[in-house]
Write an enzyme that holds these catalytic residues in place. Structure first.
Site, PDB file in Angstrom:
ATOM      1  N   SER A 125       0.765  -1.180  -0.578  1.00  0.00           N
ATOM      2  CA  SER A 125       0.424   0.379  -0.069  1.00  0.00           C
ATOM      3  C   SER A 125       0.440   1.139   0.042  1.00  0.00           C
ATOM      4  O   SER A 125       1.873   1.205   0.866  1.00  0.00           O
ATOM      5  CB  SER A 125      -0.623   0.049   0.942  1.00  0.00           C
ATOM      6  OG  SER A 125      -1.517   1.347   1.464  1.00  0.00           O
ATOM      7  N   TYR A 149      -0.918  -0.113   9.937  1.00  0.00           N
ATOM      8  CA  TYR A 149      -1.268  -0.869   8.670  1.00  0.00           C
ATOM      9  C   TYR A 149       0.014  -0.282   8.018  1.00  0.00           C
ATOM     10  O   TYR A 149       0.565  -1.204   7.253  1.00  0.00           O
ATOM     11  CB  TYR A 149      -2.878   0.013   8.193  1.00  0.00           C
ATOM     12  CG  TYR A 149      -2.410  -1.183   6.511  1.00  0.00           C
ATOM     13  CD1 TYR A 149      -3.506  -2.585   6.391  1.00  0.00           C
ATOM     14  CD2 TYR A 149      -2.395   0.174   5.554  1.00  0.00           C
ATOM     15  CE1 TYR A 149      -3.912  -2.447   5.271  1.00  0.00           C
ATOM     16  CE2 TYR A 149      -2.979  -0.260   4.275  1.00  0.00           C
ATOM     17  CZ  TYR A 149      -3.262  -2.031   4.084  1.00  0.00           C
ATOM     18  OH  TYR A 149      -3.803  -1.972   2.908  1.00  0.00           O
ATOM     19  N   LYS A 153       2.744  -3.157   6.510  1.00  0.00           N
ATOM     20  CA  LYS A 153       2.969  -3.205   5.196  1.00  0.00           C
ATOM     21  C   LYS A 153       4.308  -3.441   4.695  1.00  0.00           C
ATOM     22  O   LYS A 153       5.097  -3.798   3.737  1.00  0.00           O
ATOM     23  CB  LYS A 153       1.943  -2.310   4.521  1.00  0.00           C
ATOM     24  CG  LYS A 153       0.863  -2.768   4.268  1.00  0.00           C
ATOM     25  CD  LYS A 153       0.596  -3.947   3.977  1.00  0.00           C
ATOM     26  CE  LYS A 153      -1.459  -4.421   3.672  1.00  0.00           C
ATOM     27  NZ  LYS A 153      -1.330  -6.006   3.041  1.00  0.00           N
TER      28      LYS A 153
END
Lengths: 335, 335
Positions: A125, A149, A153
């Protein structure tokens, strides 16, 4: 060729599996078997020209990853993730799913041994980047995630590169732009409105716009996202060297650009269905997002983005609108 | 003030604890208690003006981290690590110690709760960077580690930044230069010769030089490394923002610079004890190492490196040489 799709029930996963079923091959190789996995067993595609099995399970549970790679799939699409908002709200779940489950998968592959070295295509991402941003972010930008998050990642990208360097697997992590237009209903993601302001008006419904129209962000259509996955599954990874993460190309557009694209497809009537309702919280979150990338490495490797936001809207109309609500209002009734 | 030192039996750990014992305070705060931990229980410092306890244990074992943070230390120095060569040779051990054990420590701190938010000073490494390098690496350099050790350190940096952002702890990861002159014996590290060619000649012994004299690398003395740790433990972390990793300043020097510094301290006689014996393997490894950094963020935050390689040699003579082998041959007997 055997393919394993983790996170196959998600929006991108479903579209990937539909495309595999339509084409029957990956690159030049005919597909013999596709295994679908998600928290609940994903629905198999109709009329697939290959064998399909579907499993519900939690990749973070002991033994699940080993069982999934026992059949030695040639390509693993790893799309399973806890999304940004949930990973921020539930720290332990985010690390468990986004980092630990991925690591269990990679270790299960590593432990198969005997020369087993599948292509692993993993969705990363642009959340690996954090503010302050330059106007255009290039491939040398430092990863300084501003969310858990994004942290998970970025950690996973490092792991994929290390395991590839050591020859346990052959990974490519692709950093997807924000995917628009998402079919279906609005969700609680702060980015939901980017899809809503196209989707709802084209379906005859009102959409709320919580930010000013000069907000700029980075987009790709679901169709392009599936294209990225397929290209990542088939390209010669020698060209990547040891850096196994790639920022995908995309379309840098403002909300105003979105609205103009909507106007060209759905007319004034559609545009009038957008109601401006400023939301300070969403404005603050979105102000911390990147606006544009120069995804040169990925472009040089043959990854292709949507041409512009008009194409993104057109792909929604072609791929999802009729399915959702019958024929699209292609021509508006009033100027 | 209570202090926990993990990896206290290592070279830097021992020197840190000796300095704490000598000063009795950290910044302006008197130290009441220091807890030493390593695989084997570390030897406590002599004449410490505070209580000392010493524990042998494996931080990666369940329950160990919880027990260590139960006393709610104000500062945690986390120096425990499997070194580069071993992390490359034993993948599982490297990830277990360098990543998992650190995460268990951070989670144990997080789970204490009740406003507990200690300063965590963790040693990272310039191994988070991989080739190709610019001549001088600045603070915006992307982390693309070329080893599993560097990968584990880069992953840990991300975790420390995320946990700090979320308020579970107040971390600073410092990327140490290669530490020279290490006291003691040569070891199997590819970098061992950088210390050997100073240390052995000053101790009247022969040293092997496996690389050409134009090889350039990035150094700090053990005394400076301890200074970095103490400064990291006491600085105002608000000035760091959410990016909790810092490349430490150092001395960029060639092997020829090292030899000239040795000549000034030990004379021709010492320099003649260096035997050139090219080693292709070590040359190849070292050619993939960085040569110089512009560590501006750290310098602006008050971290201070050695002035030059002469100072690095002098610190060895002052801090370690007499201890190891009696008085130093400060003046060589022949020119």
């Amino acid at each position: 060729m055997r393919i394993l799709v983790l996170g196959a029930a998600g929006m991108v996963g479903r579209k990937l599996v539909e495309r595999l079923a339509r084409e029957g091959r990956l690159g030049s190789d005919p597909i013999s078997q596709v295994s679908l996995v998600d928290v609940g067993a994903p629905e198999p595609p109709r009329d697939a020209p290959f064998a399909v099995d579907s499993t519900g399970g939690d990749l973070a549970e002991p033994g699940v990853a080993e069982a999934l790679v026992a059949a030695r799939p040639d390509v693993v699409f790893h799309l399973a993730a806890v999304v940004s908002g949930e990973a921020e709200a539930d720290l332990e779940k985010g690390y468990r799913v986004n980092l630990d489950a991925t690591r269990l998968l990679l270790d299960a592959i590593r432990e198969r041994g005997e020369g087993y070295c599948p292509r692993v295509v993993s969705t990363s991402s642009i959340a690996v980047f954090g503010p302050p941003f330059p106007d255009v972010i290039d491939d040398e930008q430092l990863t300084t995630p501003a969310t858990s998050y994004g942290t998970q990642k970025a950690m996973t990208e490092l792991l994929l590169s290390d395991y590839s360097r050591r020859g346990f697997l052959d990974a490519i992590a692709i950093r997807l732009p924000t995917i628009v237009v998402r079919p279906g209903k609005p969700n609680l993601a702060a980015s939901s409105f980017f899809s809503s302001i196209i989707r709802e008006p084209l379906n005859g419904q009102e959409a709320l716009l919580p930010v000013p129209t000069d907000v700029r962000h980075w987009f790709a259509s679901p169709r392009s996202a599936v294209g990225f996955l397929l290209h990542a599954a088939t390209l010669d990874s020698v060209r990547l060297g040891d850096r196994r993460c790639l920022t995908m190309p995309g379309v840098s557009a403002t909300v105003a650009d979105e609205i103009e694209a909507l106007r060209r497809v759905g007319g004034e009537e559609a545009v009038r269905r957008i109601r401006h309702e400023p939301d300070e919280t969403i404005m603050r979150i979105v102000s911390g997002w990147p606006r544009a990338f120069d995804a040169r490495r990925a472009r040089d490797l043959g990854f292709r983005a949507d041409a512009d936001f008009d194409e993104i809207v057109r792909f929604y109309v072609e791929d999802d609108l009729d399915v959702e609500h019958g024929p699209a209002p292609r021509q508006a009734s009033s100027p």
